[in-house]
Design an enzyme around this catalytic site. Structure first.
Site, short mmCIF file in Angstrom:
data_model
loop_
_atom_site.label_atom_id
_atom_site.label_comp_id
_atom_site.label_asym_id
_atom_site.label_seq_id
_atom_site.Cartn_x
_atom_site.Cartn_y
_atom_site.Cartn_z
N ASP A 118 41.49 -10.11 34.37
CA ASP A 118 40.92 -9.45 33.20
C ASP A 118 41.70 -8.18 32.86
O ASP A 118 42.48 -7.65 33.68
CB ASP A 118 39.45 -9.12 33.51
CG ASP A 118 38.57 -9.06 32.28
OD1 ASP A 118 39.10 -8.99 31.16
OD2 ASP A 118 37.34 -9.06 32.44
N SER A 169 41.09 -10.76 28.47
CA SER A 169 41.16 -9.35 28.13
C SER A 169 39.97 -9.09 27.22
O SER A 169 40.06 -9.27 26.01
CB SER A 169 42.49 -9.06 27.41
OG SER A 169 42.50 -7.74 26.94
N ASP A 221 48.15 -15.13 24.34
CA ASP A 221 49.49 -15.33 23.77
C ASP A 221 50.28 -16.26 24.67
O ASP A 221 49.91 -16.52 25.82
CB ASP A 221 50.20 -13.98 23.60
CG ASP A 221 50.26 -13.19 24.91
OD1 ASP A 221 51.00 -13.62 25.81
OD2 ASP A 221 49.57 -12.17 25.04
N GLU A 275 16.25 -29.43 30.63
CA GLU A 275 17.55 -28.85 30.27
C GLU A 275 18.59 -29.13 31.36
O GLU A 275 19.75 -29.41 31.07
CB GLU A 275 17.41 -27.34 30.04
CG GLU A 275 16.72 -27.00 28.74
CD GLU A 275 16.36 -25.52 28.62
OE1 GLU A 275 16.35 -25.00 27.51
OE2 GLU A 275 16.05 -24.89 29.67
C1 DGJ Z 1 35.30 -8.87 30.13
C2 DGJ Z 1 35.36 -10.37 30.25
O1 DGJ Z 1 35.78 -10.92 29.05
C3 DGJ Z 1 34.01 -10.90 30.69
O2 DGJ Z 1 34.02 -12.28 30.72
C4 DGJ Z 1 33.67 -10.31 32.03
O3 DGJ Z 1 34.59 -10.79 32.97
C5 DGJ Z 1 33.72 -8.81 31.96
N1 DGJ Z 1 34.93 -8.31 31.42
C6 DGJ Z 1 33.50 -8.21 33.32
O4 DGJ Z 1 33.64 -6.85 33.32
#
Ligand code: DGJ
Length: 729
Positions: free
Chosen positions: A476, A525, A532, A612
């Protein structure tokens, strides 16, 4: 060999396209053509008048019709009489800013060139060819090598440039774009992909006005706001008709795409590293490599163009064990628990997940250091055993005993001020001395240009990966970057920091993906803020958006599909009311939308009713049955969900005997005709059956007449059709 040189005309041919250039009498490398194959020297289309205030190079003698301000060029440069946007700009030791590139020679060889330190399309020697053209500024001895990679079967040409300083002094590169494309004729429009956090890659198509238009990022990442990709298309171009050129930059940092319509109505497109805060010092003998751009041309509209990009990215950009393998269906705990979890909670989710057929549990943010909210802990990549109530290995053992794999979240490039790492190494953050740093999500950014930072990250991440049975990493990155300053760079070199950050990131990713080849890396991100082709070289899939609302996702995934393959799109079923929008959509609609990607769930499965859960079990069976076709089949967009009343898309098998159509009818209208959906990519004369329908349809009927979508009741109703060739004739 698809590359030919005849009478100073250089032609690159792919399966359906021709790219052509010519070395003219003064050594300028002119661009002649990028379009359909013509078997002709297309130079006959170029005839220029004497245009006032467009000067002439000295060696053009008295020919006032020869101006670099008007003629199309392969790699335009600043300071030689071209007043349009240019690809290259160099500051010479004497303070002048001019570079004038003339042809010296070229090289053609089998295989695809590589770019040191940067991601690039790769290919076997028998599936690619390379052309290198050497240009030189005779005054300074600055040399430019233009590289063209040709992947004939996918109609792909890649381009990148190498700037070599063969002079005896240092030069400063002010701008080095990856390519320049001049289109002397035609009325072009352009499409780019804009957005914001929770709403990425929204398609925008506009005419090209006289002057310069731009789509760019200066955020240190390719960004949610603009994507490093663009399409130039003819005015009449649609999914099936018309000429269009796509360009996707393999770069994950600040970039710039510029398009200019000049005084003669010619169109020029330039794409590459954003030159705004950029300056690169090149000493004698040094080289600078630009990122690669992937180009494709389609004379049959956007579907074909997108398919070319899907093919090249899936087969020749993505790497690793999972490249063409079936991707695991995963359950991610983020929207189920946020920071509030422990091993027991995760285990309870995993237990239910395993009963429903889910392959992998991904433990998201919050398992490390001291992190129970987003104000602390980033940088401390050691397991918080108090929170987990045991070691990571204990947890992964329990999960693998359920027959599931285990994945884990990192945000390596970031640090919290409230962390052991920051307290020990405050000098490791990107921050300008004497100024307070800009915080975003309370966090600061590590200086990825520093070797010690990368070494620390490599060690701490690999320690975690070696400590337990881990099959997946979510990488991330949750903020844009400013305050650009590195103690490791001199003031003269500070203009290099943004690009050096990206090079540092790529070096770390390369090392980790090489050392852990069986780990599936997913990029992220804040959702799709760094979606990209550069990241896809390291991460096979990218979390498409933090917006998991099925209705919103139809638009986000629609835009994403223009360049990026379905297997690259991380997409999950989440709870309702949706956490981002509060919208309620049916469970089968959420699954239909999420299945157009690398599929998973992101909710507390234990809060579902038994009914569900049974539905989820069926969805997983359905996805697993179809995932080969979904990920490896040919993808067609069947609607434009931004403007149409429904979203629909289709996956077609290679032999066109099987198709899956999915979609969503957004709203039911009373007393209205049912929507008609025209299919694409079928065999015209073949007979097809639609599951659950006794009739037989010809391919022509399904494509020309279409089918009636089911009568709907309520909002966000699912479209789901399974079509097979009629073998009961
Ligand atoms: C942003 C990500 O896009 C989410 O899916 C999650 O992982 C959070 N960060 C966690 O902080």
């Amino acid at each position: 060999m698809p590359i030919r040189v005849e009478n100073k005309t250089i032609s690159i041919e792919t399966k359906n396209t021709l790219y052509q250039m010519k070395i003219d009498d003064t050594g300028i490398l002119r661009h002649l053509w990028y379009g359909q194959k013509t078997n002709t020297d297309m130079g006959y289309l170029l005839d220029y008048p004497d245009v006032g205030f467009s000067g002439n190079p000295y060696d053009a003698g008295e020919n006032r019709r020869y101006s670099l301000d008007t003629i199309p060029q392969e790699y335009s440069s600043y300071g030689n009489g071209d007043y349009r946007i240019t690809a290259l700009s160099v500051l010479n030791p004497d303070g002048s800013q001019a570079v004038d590139l003339r042809y010296i020679n070229h090289k053609i060889y089998k295989g695809k060139y590589k770019i040191p330190g940067l991601p690039a399309v790769y290919a076997d020697d028998d599936e690619a060819d390379t052309l290198e053209i050497y240009l030189i500024d005779k005054c300074t001895n600055v040399q430019v090598i233009l590289k063209y990679g040709v992947i004939d079967k996918w109609d792909i040409i890649t381009r990148s440039a190498v700037i070599c300083n063969h002079s005896y002094d240092l030069i400063k590169i002010k701008n080095a774009s990856s390519f320049c494309l001049d289109l002397p004729h035609g009325e072009w429009e352009w499409i780019h992909f804009h957005g914001r956090h929770n709403e990425e890659r929204i398609v925008e198509r506009t005419g090209i006005i006289h002057g310069i238009q731009e789509s760019s990022s200066i955020r240190g990442a390719s960004s949610h706001q603009q994507n490093p990709s663009a399409i130039l298309c003819e005015k009449n171009c649609d999914e099936d008709h018309g000429g269009c050129i796509g360009a996707a930059l393999m770069y994950s940092g600040s970039f710039k795409t510029r398009i200019e319509r000049d005084q003669l109505n010619q169109t020029r497109m330039i794409m590459g590293i954003n030159n705004e805060q950029f300056e690169w010092t090149l000493n004698h003998g040094e080289k600078f490599y630009t990122p690669e751009v992937i180009l494709s041309y389609s004379s049959n509209g956007f579907s074909k163009l997108s398919q070319n990009f899907h093919n090249i990215i899936r087969n020749n950009v993505c790497r690793g064990t999972y490249k063409l393998a079936e991707r695991p269906v995963l359950i991610n705990n983020w929207e189920a628990t946020y920071f509030d979890f422990n091993s027991d909670k995760l285990y309870e989710i995993a237990k239910t997940a395993s009963q429903l057929g889910i392959d992998m549990l991904v433990m998201d943010d919050g398992w490390f250091g001291n992190r129970d909210n987003d104000m602390s802990g980033l940088g401390d990549w050691t397991v918080n055993e108090n929170k987990l109530r045991g070691s990571l290995a204990e947890l992964t053992n329990k999960i693998t005993k359920l027959g599931m794999k285990f994945g884990i979240w990192f945000e390596p490039e970031m640090v919290s001020e409230d962390s052991a790492l920051y307290r020990t190494h405050p000098e490791w953050v990107i921050k300008i001395p004497g100024r307070n740093p800009v915080r975003s999500r309370y966090q600061l950014v590590l200086d990825m240009t520093r070797k010690d930072v990368r070494e620390y990250l490599y060690k701490s991440i690999s320690n975690v990966l070696n400590s337990a049975d881990i099959s997946y990493v979510k990488w991330d990155m949750n903020r844009s970057i400013c305050d650009w300053y590195s103690a490791g760079l001199t003031a003269e070199r500070m203009g290099e920091i943004q690009h050096r950050y990206v090079l540092g990131l790529y070096e770390l990713l390369e090392r980790l993906t090489t050392d852990f080849p069986d780990v599936l890396f997913e990029g992220c991100s804040g959702g799709g803020g760094r979606f990209d082709a550069g990241m896809l070289y390291y991460c096979l899939q990218i979390w498409c958006s933090d917006d998991t609302d099925a209705y919103e996702r139809t638009k986000i995934q629609y835009g994403t599909s223009f360049f990026y393959p379905i297997s690259a799109v991380g997409s999950h079923v989440s709870a309702v009311p949706n956490h981002q929008t509060g919208r309620i959509t049916p469970l089968d609609t959420r699954a239909a939308v999420a299945m157009a990607g690398s599929f998973g769930y992101e909710l507390d499965l234990n809060s579902l009713t038994e009914k569900e859960k049974a539905e989820v079990k069926e969805q997983i069976k359905e996805f697993k049955k179809n995932r080969k076709l979904i990920h490896n089949g040919t993808y067609y967009r069947l609607s434009d969900p931004i403007n149409d009343e429904y979203a629909a898309w289709e996956f077609v098998s290679d032999d066109k005997t099987e198709m899956l159509v999915y979609g969503v009818v957004f709203r039911t209208k009373p007393n209205s005709l049912r929507c008609v959906l025209k299919l694409r990519g079928l065999l015209q004369d073949a007979e097809y059956r639609i599951e659950g329908d006794d009739r037989i349809y010809t391919g022509r009927a399904l494509m020309e007449g279409g089918i009636l979508l089911p009568a709907t009741s309520g909002d966000y109703c699912t479209i789901k059709l399974h079509i097979t060739v009629n073998d009961k004739k």
